[in-house]
Write an enzyme that holds these catalytic residues in place. Sequence first.
Site, short mmCIF file in Angstrom:
data_model
loop_
_atom_site.label_atom_id
_atom_site.label_comp_id
_atom_site.label_asym_id
_atom_site.label_seq_id
_atom_site.Cartn_x
_atom_site.Cartn_y
_atom_site.Cartn_z
N GLU A 118 0.81 -1.22 0.00
CA GLU A 118 0.00 0.00 0.00
C GLU A 118 0.85 1.28 0.00
OE1 GLU A 118 -2.95 -0.42 3.08
OE2 GLU A 118 -3.94 -2.06 2.02
N GLU A 162 -4.91 -8.49 -0.90
CA GLU A 162 -5.64 -8.25 0.35
C GLU A 162 -7.12 -8.06 0.04
OE1 GLU A 162 -4.51 -5.41 3.30
OE2 GLU A 162 -2.36 -5.88 3.14
#
Length: 770
Positions: A247, A497
């Site tokens: 991220e 994810e």
Amino acid sequence: MAPLRLRIEGRTFRDTRNREVTLRGINVAGDAKFPTSPDLPSHKPDHFYDGDDVSFVGRPFSVDEAHVHFSRLKRWGYTLIRYVFTWEAIEHAGPGKYDEDWVQHTIQVLRLAKDYGFYVFMDPHQDVWSRSTGGSGAPMWTVYACGLNPRAFPATEAAWVHNTYPKPAEYPKMIWATNYTRLACQVIFTMFFAGKAFAPKAILDGKNIQDYLQDHFVHACSHLALRIQEAGDLENDVVIGWESINEPNRGLVGFQDISVIPSEQKLQRGPSPTAWQAILLGSGRSCEMGTWEFGGLGPYKSGTTLVDPKGEMAWLPADYDDSRYGWKRDPGWKLGECIWAQHGVWNPSSDELLKKDYFAIDPDADRKIDYEYFTNKWFMSYYRRHKEAITSIHSDAIMFCQPPVLEVPPSIKGTEDDDPNMVFSPHYYDGVTLMMKKWNRYWNVDVFGLLRGRYLSPAFAIKIGETAIRNCFRDQLFAIRREGTEYMGNHPCVFTEIGIPYDMDNKYAYKTGDFSSQSSAMDANHFALEGSGANGYSLWVYTAENNHEWGDLWNGEDLSIFSVDDKLLPLSPSAGDKDKISASTSTTSVDDRSSPAFSESRTNNNSPVSPRNLKQTLSTTSMSSLRRSNTPAAIGSNPGYRAAEAYVRPSPIATVGNVLSSGFDLRNCIFTLALECKDSATEEVPTEVFLPEYHFPPDNIDVQVSSGKWTIGVEDEDGAAIQVLRWQHEKGKQNLTVKGVKTRQGTSLGQEEEAPGYLEQCRQSGCALM
């Protein structure tokens, strides 16, 4: 050279027998975000600022416990592990000081993962940079390297840190993620990705802070890659690749006006400063700002508040002993003063903002910056450095490229970066459920469609009814995958994810054992994954020490599919019934529907216990939970099965031909698979499908195929017994339908049972060894 265990062909994964591989994965483990010694879940303040003197040996779990966790995950049908580790775990003691004990522990755990047949890719994980900035990832010394003082973050609100919150148990839900919009993260991520452009005075050891940080991070990862290679039996055999960085965030790069909150900043919660206000707070000035809450339609302003640091600064004081870590800071970079003031962004004498658009233009190209520009220039510059470092050691490594979350992917299709050995690895969460911690069956929002401007009004993005919500999730994931192909080229897509919060409705399930909301949410996410056309996923998350009181032991999150306070899904949906290990065989054509071999179990010549695994079986810790928490009864003392029926689900393992579609109807317990095959599937090279015995008891399975014959048996080649359907079929388009036993979702089933004991298995299988 031996063929690779897993390789990429176009947009599919292939095994050594040229079958398409579908990767069904899990993140292991949430516990890896914080150290073992001292044991510091995010709510514990003890020794928090002693960031150099920590150890992560024992993360994600100990070697002694690894058998239990891996066999459990294998039996739940997982084939892929996203191995979570942090930069801090390797290099916590200081720049260039690697923790070889942790490295060797990691190699031991990876070697055990190999014994269970997993594919593993390494995830250098971060959330809002580091533990000291409210998340996980980087060592604490990196914060000092950037000129910041983590001890001053609570007063200046440069970061909201769980253990410095007045009452950690009341730490606001998901507020940790807003640290991306607070001073510490905005400074550090700007420096990490674009320090040479926006902080040219930030020089350490003769390097700009961008190169200093990236060099140390990439070298730490490549050091681990080298040790994995030197182990001799891990590279390609179990470790198939590496992800870029979890991220990534742009910091302040591309902010058009730091005196206002950007329109694209969708997450706001609690006191929400503009970047300019965050700069002022970091220099000890008081600011009045809006406070925000998260409602059904997103964030809304709930009021204002005055934040007063009372003169305390988030920057290291001028008299700080900068010799601690051995670096030499350039004289042009002054401690005790805001780095942005030193670059003329504002005047600390008058508190006047001088360059509100300082981060809006690329000073090297004189071009306006948006997030897409940031991704293509600065993220890709980092990605190339990371990829080169890893592949210089692990030449066959599959590179999982993860661009900024929900942003437009890099435009690399047809360029040198369009690497055939790359995977597009986006993330997706149902934001409404995640933020509200409630499964709303009545409406949800097409967030991705809104971000891409597909609606004239946000009202049109609202989806009404559970069917529409499920379809909306599927369509969003399909659109994300398709966008990756359009921008990055023809590559596999793995959602690395995706997950749900378990502590919904103020932990109602923990008080009642009723996980029906969690089951519906989990099933909706898997329905979306199965319908998206993705090549796999890794669910977030498995946390070995999750409990009802503190969840994943990190910032109030509770997304683990496992908890020490809950029961484990039994092999059979019938409470009190002993699970039978048997095999089903179809030796006739599907057209012969009168044959009892069409769908009935007839033999029991397979067993999860054999002389080969006897030693392991006797020496491995019981499959029941290894740890017990001290969760107060008031929080929840009624264990359930944690919606396991929704994530323990059938899936293709390896298919002859290409998968056209695959899905599981949980409510009716029907699995379907459609293939397009250039070659026939044979007894030696069959199509293989995982069938969990909970949904498909060996004596109650109905199989329908378009051609050929099939067998169902329980195998334990990789250390854990799983039920597999093997299908021999013809060329062309082929279809498979498997019907099992319908069960009620989300409720406690009565008897806790994870696996038959060794003696019971021997009795069931007629084991002669005893």
